[in-house]
Design an enzyme around this catalytic site. Structure first.
Site, mmCIF file in Angstrom:
data_model
loop_
_atom_site.group_PDB
_atom_site.id
_atom_site.type_symbol
_atom_site.label_atom_id
_atom_site.label_comp_id
_atom_site.label_asym_id
_atom_site.label_seq_id
_atom_site.Cartn_x
_atom_site.Cartn_y
_atom_site.Cartn_z
ATOM 1 N N MET A 1 -5.532 -2.479 -4.957
ATOM 2 C CA MET A 1 -5.813 -2.775 -3.631
ATOM 3 C C MET A 1 -5.245 -1.251 -3.087
ATOM 4 O O MET A 1 -5.029 -0.349 -3.829
ATOM 5 C CB MET A 1 -5.060 -3.732 -2.991
ATOM 6 N N ASP B 1 1.032 -1.322 -0.024
ATOM 7 C CA ASP B 1 0.126 0.233 -0.341
ATOM 8 C C ASP B 1 0.962 1.582 -0.031
ATOM 9 O O ASP B 1 0.726 2.415 -0.414
ATOM 10 C CB ASP B 1 -1.162 -0.421 1.561
HETATM 11 O O1 F6P Z 1 -2.340 -3.817 3.626
HETATM 12 C C1 F6P Z 1 -2.504 -4.849 2.440
HETATM 13 C C2 F6P Z 1 -3.541 -5.760 1.442
HETATM 14 O O2 F6P Z 1 -3.388 -6.552 0.579
HETATM 15 C C3 F6P Z 1 -3.967 -4.495 1.387
HETATM 16 O O3 F6P Z 1 -4.321 -3.618 0.915
HETATM 17 C C4 F6P Z 1 -6.172 -4.811 1.230
HETATM 18 O O4 F6P Z 1 -7.268 -4.077 1.287
HETATM 19 C C5 F6P Z 1 -5.945 -5.677 2.465
HETATM 20 O O5 F6P Z 1 -4.386 -6.215 2.675
HETATM 21 C C6 F6P Z 1 -6.528 -7.123 2.609
HETATM 22 O O6 F6P Z 1 -5.971 -7.509 3.568
HETATM 23 P P1 F6P Z 1 -6.201 -9.265 3.484
HETATM 24 O O7 F6P Z 1 -4.872 -9.780 2.707
HETATM 25 O O8 F6P Z 1 -6.845 -10.057 4.937
HETATM 26 O O9 F6P Z 1 -7.787 -9.813 2.469
#
Ligand code: F6P
Length: 369
Positions: A175, A133
């Site tokens: 994301m 991010d």
């Molecule tokens: O923080 C990294 C990230 O990939 C974000 O971009 C996304 O919103 C989140 O993690 C997704 O989380 P998870 O892997 O728990 O679905």
């Protein structure tokens, strides 16, 4: 010295490169012993560990993921396997029982917030910033971001040709949580016609106008890059699910589909949405991320050897430095609206989803609520 190392939060490309750098530097330069803590802070709470030798970290530089495992559901101050209890005393006990001199915590904002609280309990911690991010305060870059941008750029390039063939409006959702770094960088690199980021609330009519103008002007397709945290003016963010055990329970996702529905009533072209999802986090890191993770990892090991604790290594401009963990904790870094890439995108005619962007610059939120 005996030094622990863990990879917390969601995984990203470059974690193994950082583990290799921390471990090899501590062994080769500082004659130290390295203890790998498995599955982020879970391993510290439940004493799930493995020793890390020079051989253990040889050959992992190019591998995605993390050989230690990771977790974004292992907050010792709100531990859900124990009903949301504060089990930080267990984490401190493991650290003491293992006779650690320091802990290197590789992670994002959740990991750094926990590290900051554990340092208040007496642990010696050095943080290493990772996340696709790129939203950590105190550093201009986190490793993992460059790889995610490359993957998203290639995806949008591929969407481009099919959009052209079918004269469609194609939406690609990236994301990035509450910041638009990935959508902005991949969108600009791939020549997206519209880039929608959380920092600038979008106007559906303005987006529709771009699609219609392109259709009527003979460029009969439109590419829209949208960050998962984007939202329409006066509207809501799209929430995919809530994961209560997580430091940030909200999982964003689906705004691309919301936008498709909104556009269908406004334009004549067909609309399709692609959500890139976890593909952006998988696989081998780019050379930039390998090298950034290597520099960050070696610097973290050096700070440990100098007993310079409670800081996170950082890159500011062209300078490698460190910032206090307390500055990083409970904070995120948004795209500033005067970012050179925003300015450049606008100059080449890319829409940010508002017809009067300058007015929006004055009123847009400067951080996620
Ligand atoms: O923080 C990294 C990230 O990939 C974000 O971009 C996304 O919103 C989140 O993690 C997704 O989380 P998870 O892997 O728990 O679905």
């Amino acid at each position: 010295m005996r030094v622990g190392v863990l990879t917390g939060g969601g995984d990203c490309p470059g974690l193994n490169a950082a583990l290799r750098a921390v471990t090899k530097t501590l062994i080769l330069q500082h004659n130290s012993e390295v203890v790998g803590i498995r599955d982020g802070y879970h391993g510290l709470i439940s004493r799930n560990i493995q020793s890390l030798s020079y051989q253990d970290v040889s050959g992992i530089l190019t591998r995605g993921g993390t050989i230690l495992g990771a977790s974004n559901k292992a907050n010792p101050f709100n531990y859900h396997p124990s009903g949301g209890a504060d089990v930080s005393a267990k984490a401190v006990k493991t650290y003491r029982d293992l006779d650690l001199d320091a802990l290197v915590a590789i992670g994002g904002d959740g990991t750094m917030s926990i590290a900051n609280r554990l340092s208040d309990l007496g642990l010696n911690i050095v943080g290493v910033p990772k996340t696709i991010d790129n939203d950590l305060v105190g550093t201009d870059r986190t490793f993992g971001f460059d790889t995610a941008v490359s993957i998203a750029t290639e995806a949008i390039d591929r969407i481009h040709t099919t959009a052209q063939s079918h004269h469609r409006v194609m939406i690609v959702e990236t994301m990035g949580r509450y910041s638009g770094w990935i959508a902005l960088h991949a969108g600009t690199a791939s020549g997206a016609d519209v880039i929608l980021i959380p920092e600038v609330e979008y106007d559906v009519e303005a987006v529709a106008e771009v699609c219609e103008e392109r259709e009527q002007g003979g460029q009969r397709f439109t590419i829209i890059a949208i960050a998962e945290g984007a939202k329409p003016i006066g509207g809501e963010r799209a929430v995919r699910e809530r994961i209560e055990a997580s430091t940030d329970p909200v999982r964003l996702g689906g705004i691309g589909r919301v936008l498709a529905e909104q556009l269908k009533d406004e334009i004549n072209s067909e609309v399709r949405t692609t959500i890139l999802g976890h593909m952006q986090r998988g696989g081998t890191p780019t050379s930039y991320d390998r090298n950034l993770a290597t520099i960050f990892g070696t610097r973290a090991a050096t700070l440990v050897a100098e007993q310079h604790y409670d800081v996170m290594v950082a890159l500011q401009g062209n300078t490698f430095t460190q910032v206090p963990l307390s500055d990083v904790a409970d904070n995120i870094r948004n795209v500033p609206l005067d970012d050179p890439l925003i300015q450049a995108a606008r100059q080449v005619g890319t829409s940010l989803g508002v017809s009067d962007f300058d007015r929006e610059v004055e009123t847009a939120p400067s951080s996620a609520e």
